[in-house]
Design an enzyme around this catalytic site. Structure first.
Site, PDB file in Angstrom:
ATOM      1  N   GLY A  28       0.780  -1.243   0.000  1.00 31.98           N
ATOM      2  CA  GLY A  28       0.000   0.000   0.000  1.00 31.98           C
ATOM      3  C   GLY A  28       0.806   1.283   0.000  1.00 31.98           C
ATOM      4  O   GLY A  28       0.302   2.332   0.398  1.00 31.98           O
ATOM      5  N   SER A  29       2.055   1.223  -0.499  1.00 29.70           N
ATOM      6  CA  SER A  29       2.829   2.475  -0.508  1.00 29.70           C
ATOM      7  C   SER A  29       2.222   3.487  -1.486  1.00 29.70           C
ATOM      8  O   SER A  29       2.233   4.695  -1.218  1.00 29.70           O
ATOM      9  CB  SER A  29       4.300   2.211  -0.826  1.00 29.70           C
ATOM     10  OG  SER A  29       4.470   1.709  -2.128  1.00 29.70           O
ATOM     11  N   ASN A  30       1.658   3.010  -2.585  1.00 30.33           N
ATOM     12  CA  ASN A  30       0.977   3.940  -3.501  1.00 30.33           C
ATOM     13  C   ASN A  30      -0.308   4.481  -2.882  1.00 30.33           C
ATOM     14  O   ASN A  30      -0.625   5.665  -3.037  1.00 30.33           O
ATOM     15  CB  ASN A  30       0.656   3.259  -4.830  1.00 30.33           C
ATOM     16  CG  ASN A  30       1.848   3.223  -5.753  1.00 30.33           C
ATOM     17  OD1 ASN A  30       2.203   4.235  -6.354  1.00 30.33           O
ATOM     18  ND2 ASN A  30       2.502   2.086  -5.844  1.00 30.33           N
ATOM     19  N   LEU A  44      -5.172  -7.114  -6.539  1.00 32.42           N
ATOM     20  CA  LEU A  44      -4.914  -8.294  -7.357  1.00 32.42           C
ATOM     21  C   LEU A  44      -6.141  -9.052  -7.850  1.00 32.42           C
ATOM     22  O   LEU A  44      -6.013  -9.993  -8.625  1.00 32.42           O
ATOM     23  CB  LEU A  44      -3.994  -9.261  -6.589  1.00 32.42           C
ATOM     24  CG  LEU A  44      -2.605  -8.695  -6.276  1.00 32.42           C
ATOM     25  CD1 LEU A  44      -1.776  -9.701  -5.511  1.00 32.42           C
ATOM     26  CD2 LEU A  44      -1.883  -8.257  -7.548  1.00 32.42           C
ATOM     27  N   ILE A  97     -11.851  -7.017 -11.410  1.00 36.04           N
ATOM     28  CA  ILE A  97     -13.026  -6.200 -11.108  1.00 36.04           C
ATOM     29  C   ILE A  97     -14.218  -6.777 -11.881  1.00 36.04           C
ATOM     30  O   ILE A  97     -14.137  -6.939 -13.103  1.00 36.04           O
ATOM     31  CB  ILE A  97     -12.791  -4.727 -11.539  1.00 36.04           C
ATOM     32  CG1 ILE A  97     -11.564  -4.142 -10.836  1.00 36.04           C
ATOM     33  CG2 ILE A  97     -14.030  -3.873 -11.275  1.00 36.04           C
ATOM     34  CD1 ILE A  97     -11.712  -3.929  -9.355  1.00 36.04           C
ATOM     35  N   ASN A 114      -6.199   1.960 -12.873  1.00 39.47           N
ATOM     36  CA  ASN A 114      -5.183   1.077 -12.292  1.00 39.47           C
ATOM     37  C   ASN A 114      -3.802   1.569 -12.703  1.00 39.47           C
ATOM     38  O   ASN A 114      -3.657   2.254 -13.712  1.00 39.47           O
ATOM     39  CB  ASN A 114      -5.389  -0.352 -12.821  1.00 39.47           C
ATOM     40  CG  ASN A 114      -4.379  -1.332 -12.253  1.00 39.47           C
ATOM     41  OD1 ASN A 114      -4.071  -1.297 -11.054  1.00 39.47           O
ATOM     42  ND2 ASN A 114      -3.850  -2.205 -13.095  1.00 39.47           N
ATOM     43  N   HIS A 141       0.021  -0.043 -13.571  1.00 36.55           N
ATOM     44  CA  HIS A 141       0.766  -1.282 -13.815  1.00 36.55           C
ATOM     45  C   HIS A 141       2.254  -0.926 -13.875  1.00 36.55           C
ATOM     46  O   HIS A 141       2.630   0.053 -14.526  1.00 36.55           O
ATOM     47  CB  HIS A 141       0.313  -1.911 -15.137  1.00 36.55           C
ATOM     48  CG  HIS A 141       0.941  -3.239 -15.366  1.00 36.55           C
ATOM     49  ND1 HIS A 141       0.524  -4.383 -14.712  1.00 36.55           N
ATOM     50  CD2 HIS A 141       1.996  -3.609 -16.135  1.00 36.55           C
ATOM     51  CE1 HIS A 141       1.283  -5.395 -15.085  1.00 36.55           C
ATOM     52  NE2 HIS A 141       2.179  -4.951 -15.949  1.00 36.55           N
ATOM     53  N   ASP A 150      -5.236  -5.587 -17.287  1.00 32.03           N
ATOM     54  CA  ASP A 150      -4.244  -4.693 -17.898  1.00 32.03           C
ATOM     55  C   ASP A 150      -4.527  -4.330 -19.356  1.00 32.03           C
ATOM     56  O   ASP A 150      -3.613  -3.998 -20.099  1.00 32.03           O
ATOM     57  CB  ASP A 150      -2.830  -5.313 -17.808  1.00 32.03           C
ATOM     58  CG  ASP A 150      -2.451  -5.635 -16.369  1.00 32.03           C
ATOM     59  OD1 ASP A 150      -2.839  -4.869 -15.475  1.00 32.03           O
ATOM     60  OD2 ASP A 150      -1.772  -6.644 -16.160  1.00 32.03           O
ATOM     61  N   GLU A 192       6.158   5.766  -9.918  1.00 33.85           N
ATOM     62  CA  GLU A 192       4.765   5.680  -9.452  1.00 33.85           C
ATOM     63  C   GLU A 192       4.466   6.784  -8.441  1.00 33.85           C
ATOM     64  O   GLU A 192       3.432   7.453  -8.527  1.00 33.85           O
ATOM     65  CB  GLU A 192       4.502   4.308  -8.824  1.00 33.85           C
ATOM     66  CG  GLU A 192       4.561   3.185  -9.839  1.00 33.85           C
ATOM     67  CD  GLU A 192       4.286   1.810  -9.251  1.00 33.85           C
ATOM     68  OE1 GLU A 192       3.865   0.945 -10.006  1.00 33.85           O
ATOM     69  OE2 GLU A 192       4.498   1.615  -8.037  1.00 33.85           O
TER      70      GLU A 192
HETATM   71  C1  GRF Z   1       2.898  -1.210  -7.693  1.00 32.81           C
HETATM   72  O1  GRF Z   1       4.136  -1.456  -8.289  1.00 32.81           O
HETATM   73  C2  GRF Z   1       1.814  -1.071  -8.713  1.00 32.81           C
HETATM   74  O2  GRF Z   1       2.257  -0.648  -9.946  1.00 32.81           O
HETATM   75  C3  GRF Z   1       1.291  -2.472  -8.849  1.00 32.81           C
HETATM   76  O3  GRF Z   1       1.417  -3.037  -7.581  1.00 32.81           O
HETATM   77  C4  GRF Z   1       2.445  -2.391  -6.856  1.00 32.81           C
HETATM   78  C5  GRF Z   1       1.873  -1.998  -5.542  1.00 32.81           C
HETATM   79  O4  GRF Z   1       2.854  -1.521  -4.660  1.00 32.81           O
HETATM   80  N1  GRF Z   1      -0.019  -2.482  -9.422  1.00 32.81           N
HETATM   81  P1  GRF Z   1       2.393  -0.848  -3.302  1.00 32.81           P
HETATM   82  O5  GRF Z   1       1.503  -1.860  -2.580  1.00 32.81           O
HETATM   83  O6  GRF Z   1       1.651   0.400  -3.631  1.00 32.81           O
HETATM   84  O7  GRF Z   1       3.646  -0.595  -2.540  1.00 32.81           O
END
Ligand code: GRF
Length: 201
Positions: A14-16, A87, A90, A104, A106, A147, A176
């Protein structure tokens, strides 16, 4: 005017998700209402707690059934859905209810290195294995196939000859963090403030 309500879907670290929450935290026009995960032990829940953002876990059966998933989104009055390391597929019925409202990211330059089973480190390993000279990120609308939805935005980084998959992952994550929140923001501004049609940035 009430803010645009976002839901973030995340299955892992969940870093994003955290980065997107931080980006919108001081905004009055966009609110991250909930982070939804299919994994009770995903690290994203700890991040959410630290950030003071609600996170919930829904079962796989709840998230793969359009009606029950829709109910969850309606309960939070969600306008727009952001996938960040999510993962599960949908359900088609949900895509229909949220046209151009689900996106999304990728970690590669689609259409290369996408599709079922292509996620996380596997993507970067495949990129290194194929001796690609560059890789990057792709933000796209979500459709019924993994994707394959229309591409909104891509950014590129070099892959050097002695790069390991971990090095590539690091570079891709940096891209990202830099771009995803801004791309979400731009899509929201276009989708909700102008034509209501899809946008290719
Ligand atoms: C990211 O690299 C994103 O592109 C992919 O999954 C990863 C998630 O990383 N869909 P995080 O959980 O946000 O760290």
């Amino acid at each position: 005017m009430s803010p645009i309500h976002l839901a973030i879907l995340a299955s892992g670290s969940g870093s994003n998700a955290e980065n997107i929450c931080n980006y919108f935290s001081l905004r009055s026009d966009v609110k991250v209402c909930v982070i939804i995960s299919n994994k009770p032990d995903a690290y994203v829940h700890q991040r959410a707690e630290r950030l003071g953002v609600l996170s919930i876990t829904c079962s796989k059966s709840e998230l793969t059934d359009a009606e029950s998933f829709l109910k969850v989104l309606k309960d939070f009055q969600i306008d727009f859905v952001v996938l960040a390391g999510y993962l599960l597929r949908i359900p088609a019925g949900l895509i229909k209810e949220y046209p151009h409202r689900i996106i999304n990211i990728h970690p590669a330059l689609l259409p290369k290195y996408g599709g079922k089973g292509m996620y996380g480190d596997r993507v970067h390993e495949a990129v290194v294995e194929a001796r690609e000279k560059e890789t990057g990120i792709t933000v796209h609308y979500v459709n019924e196939d993994y994707d394959e939805g229309a591409i909104i935005f891509q950014a590129v980084c070099p892959v050097l000859e002695d790069d390991m998959p971990e090095t590539v992952a690091y570079k891709v994550h940096a891209l990202e963090y830099l771009h995803y929140p801004k791309v979400v923001d731009r899509v929201l501004q276009k989708e909700f403030c102008t034509t209501g049609k899809s946008v290719i940035l």
